[in-house]
Design a protein around this motif. Structure first.
Motif, PDB file in Angstrom:
ATOM      1  N   ALA A  45       0.840  -1.206   0.000  1.00 11.69           N
ATOM      2  CA  ALA A  45       0.000   0.000   0.000  1.00 11.69           C
ATOM      3  C   ALA A  45       0.874   1.254   0.000  1.00 11.69           C
ATOM      4  O   ALA A  45       0.628   2.198  -0.755  1.00 11.69           O
ATOM      5  N   LEU A  46       1.918   1.255   0.819  1.00 12.04           N
ATOM      6  CA  LEU A  46       2.815   2.426   0.864  1.00 12.04           C
ATOM      7  C   LEU A  46       3.537   2.596  -0.474  1.00 12.04           C
ATOM      8  O   LEU A  46       3.706   3.704  -0.979  1.00 12.04           O
ATOM      9  N   HIS A  47       3.968   1.458  -1.033  1.00 13.37           N
ATOM     10  CA  HIS A  47       4.684   1.470  -2.312  1.00 13.37           C
ATOM     11  C   HIS A  47       3.798   2.041  -3.415  1.00 13.37           C
ATOM     12  O   HIS A  47       4.248   2.852  -4.226  1.00 13.37           O
ATOM     13  N   ARG A  48       2.531   1.658  -3.402  1.00 15.74           N
ATOM     14  CA  ARG A  48       1.601   2.176  -4.414  1.00 15.74           C
ATOM     15  C   ARG A  48       1.336   3.671  -4.240  1.00 15.74           C
ATOM     16  O   ARG A  48       0.995   4.360  -5.178  1.00 15.74           O
ATOM     17  N   GLN A  49       1.522   4.156  -3.000  1.00 16.58           N
ATOM     18  CA  GLN A  49       1.396   5.612  -2.787  1.00 16.58           C
ATOM     19  C   GLN A  49       2.637   6.355  -3.268  1.00 16.58           C
ATOM     20  O   GLN A  49       2.749   7.562  -3.097  1.00 16.58           O
ATOM     21  N   GLY A  50       3.607   5.609  -3.807  1.00 18.52           N
ATOM     22  CA  GLY A  50       4.803   6.249  -4.353  1.00 18.52           C
ATOM     23  C   GLY A  50       5.953   6.325  -3.364  1.00 18.52           C
ATOM     24  O   GLY A  50       6.992   6.913  -3.648  1.00 18.52           O
ATOM     25  N   LYS A  51       5.787   5.696  -2.191  1.00 13.04           N
ATOM     26  CA  LYS A  51       6.865   5.771  -1.202  1.00 13.04           C
ATOM     27  C   LYS A  51       7.971   4.783  -1.538  1.00 13.04           C
ATOM     28  O   LYS A  51       7.728   3.768  -2.203  1.00 13.04           O
ATOM     29  N   GLU A  52       9.178   5.106  -1.088  1.00 12.11           N
ATOM     30  CA  GLU A  52      10.323   4.225  -1.299  1.00 12.11           C
ATOM     31  C   GLU A  52      10.548   3.429  -0.011  1.00 12.11           C
ATOM     32  O   GLU A  52      10.681   4.013   1.060  1.00 12.11           O
ATOM     33  N   ILE A  53      10.563   2.115  -0.151  1.00  9.21           N
ATOM     34  CA  ILE A  53      10.589   1.260   1.039  1.00  9.21           C
ATOM     35  C   ILE A  53      11.835   0.375   1.024  1.00  9.21           C
ATOM     36  O   ILE A  53      12.201  -0.190  -0.009  1.00  9.21           O
ATOM     37  N   MET A  54      12.455   0.246   2.197  1.00  8.51           N
ATOM     38  CA  MET A  54      13.539  -0.710   2.390  1.00  8.51           C
ATOM     39  C   MET A  54      13.201  -1.541   3.622  1.00  8.51           C
ATOM     40  O   MET A  54      12.657  -1.002   4.591  1.00  8.51           O
TER      41      MET A  54
END
Ligand code: GLU
Length: 376
Positions: A45-54
């Motif tokens: 969900a965060l990734h689809r909001q355009g956030k960069e995740i590690m």
């Protein structure tokens, strides 16, 4: 003064640390797949909001020891290394699978202490992470336990995750833990202990709440989390400690679930620029032509073509001074080539680098993120 509590949606680049106790069912020694799937949903969900995740994920040793049928209790170093070798494969595969469900590509990164502390290797790891972000992949990071020995290892992924967050200029570090934040005293022992929703600054008083340093019991406990908070907040990265017991733990934070925020007044970019501009001893000088000086003032990276002369002997990743044609200081930066290579490629176009050095190097002599321009 009321302190503003941040929201998950405020952040752009987020490092999420997941502890072994959450990931691995200790009785069966297997991954808690339903829980992990719910975490992957949150990441999706965060990734689809355009956030960069590690992701910084523990669990290699916990998984591997079951496969190898090692006894309960503390392991000898060779056994924990063998367990890590076996468990890391399973861990990486599991992450790749749960993230694939969310249409996310995972990439495995195994780091040692040296990779985060030695400047040249630090730059390599940093640029790999940056490139994975550009590809919208999610790095799944762990300590390289199979080669790390006790003197040269983190041992806990809290501090590793904080170093990864600062290395990647993340603006938030999330520590998913078995406790929902910091209390004024250990809540298991003290019924009066109060939960703290926000820590504006890590003071001596806050450190004391985490308990005594260095005890075997506190390893990976609140002590290392506060250490992680110090690393993160001094580099401009906010940190939040939240419980990972329930499903969808990131959604729970977003919905205002109980957690402790550790705030920083800085931003990663400013903290990093302050570090480059002030804390490092320059090892050499790059003399630039007038065109390069102009380009740098416009915010561009420094290309080899703009360097007229190289002075001093330095390694890749060292700090160097930048001077204009009149000798005035233009700025400082972390150089991507050692002095010999810098000599060989100065004044040449980026396309020629490979032919000159025999290897495809970086396009920039100094990337703009690694540089401070302007009078000190
Ligand atoms: N790197 C260790 C592992 O994957 C975990 C360290 C920690 O639990 O903090 O098993």
């Amino acid at each position: 003064m009321t302190v503003q509590i941040p929201a998950l949606s405020d952040f752009r680049r987020i490092v999420i640390k997941v502890g072994s106790a959450l990931l691995v069912d200790s009785a069966r020694g297997k991954v808690r797949l339903a829980w992990l799937t719910s975490l992957a949903e949150d990441i999706g969900a965060l990734h689809r909001q355009g956030k960069e995740i590690m992701v910084v994920s523990s669990g290699a040793i916990a998984l591997g020891r079951t496969v190898l049928s090692l006894p309960k209790g503390p392991l000898r170093l060779e056994d924990s290394q063998a367990a890590a070798a076996v468990g890391q494969i399973a861990l990486a595969r599991t992450w790749a699978e749960v993230l694939a469900h969310e249409d996310i590509t995972a990439g495995q990164i195994l780091l040692t202490l040296g990779d985060t502390e030695e400047r040249r290797r630090y730059l390599n790891a940093r640029s790999t992470l940056a490139r994975l972000m550009e590809h919208r992949a999610v790095p799944v990071i762990n300590e390289n336990d199979t080669v790390a020995t006790s003197e040269i290892r983190y041992g806990d992924n809290d501090r590793l995750a904080a170093r990864v967050a600062t290395m990647a200029s993340a603006d938030l570090l999330v520590l998913l833990s078995d406790i929902d934040g910091l209390y004024t005293a250990p809540p298991a022992q003290d019924p009066q202990a109060e939960h703290l929703p926000v820590v504006p600054r890590i003071s001596a008083e806050i450190e004391a709440m985490a308990g005594a340093a260095g005890s075997e019991l506190s390893r990976g406990g609140m002590r290392t989390k506060i250490e992680a908070g110090k690393i993160a907040t001094s580099a401009g990265t906010h940190m939040v400690i939240a419980s990972g017991h329930g499903k969808n733990p990131l959604r729970a934070i977003a919905e205002g679930g109980r957690c402790t925020w550790f705030l920083t007044a800085a931003t990663p970019a400013r903290a990093r620029k302050a570090w480059i501009g002030g804390a490092l001893e320059p090892r050499g000088v790059l003399h630039l032509d007038a065109g390069a000086v102009k380009a740098l003032h416009r915010g561009a990276s420094l290309l080899p073509a703009g360097v007229a002369r190289v002075e001093g002997s330095f390694e890749r990743g060292d700090a160097v001074l930048l001077r204009g044609p009149d000798g005035a200081e233009v700025g400082r930066g972390l150089v991507a080539y050692d002095s010999d290579h810098a000599q060989s490629i100065m004044g040449r176009s980026t396309a020629e680098i490979e032919a000159i050095l025999g290897v495809a190097g970086r396009a920039e002599m100094i990337h703009r993120d690694d540089m401070v321009v302007g009078a000190k």
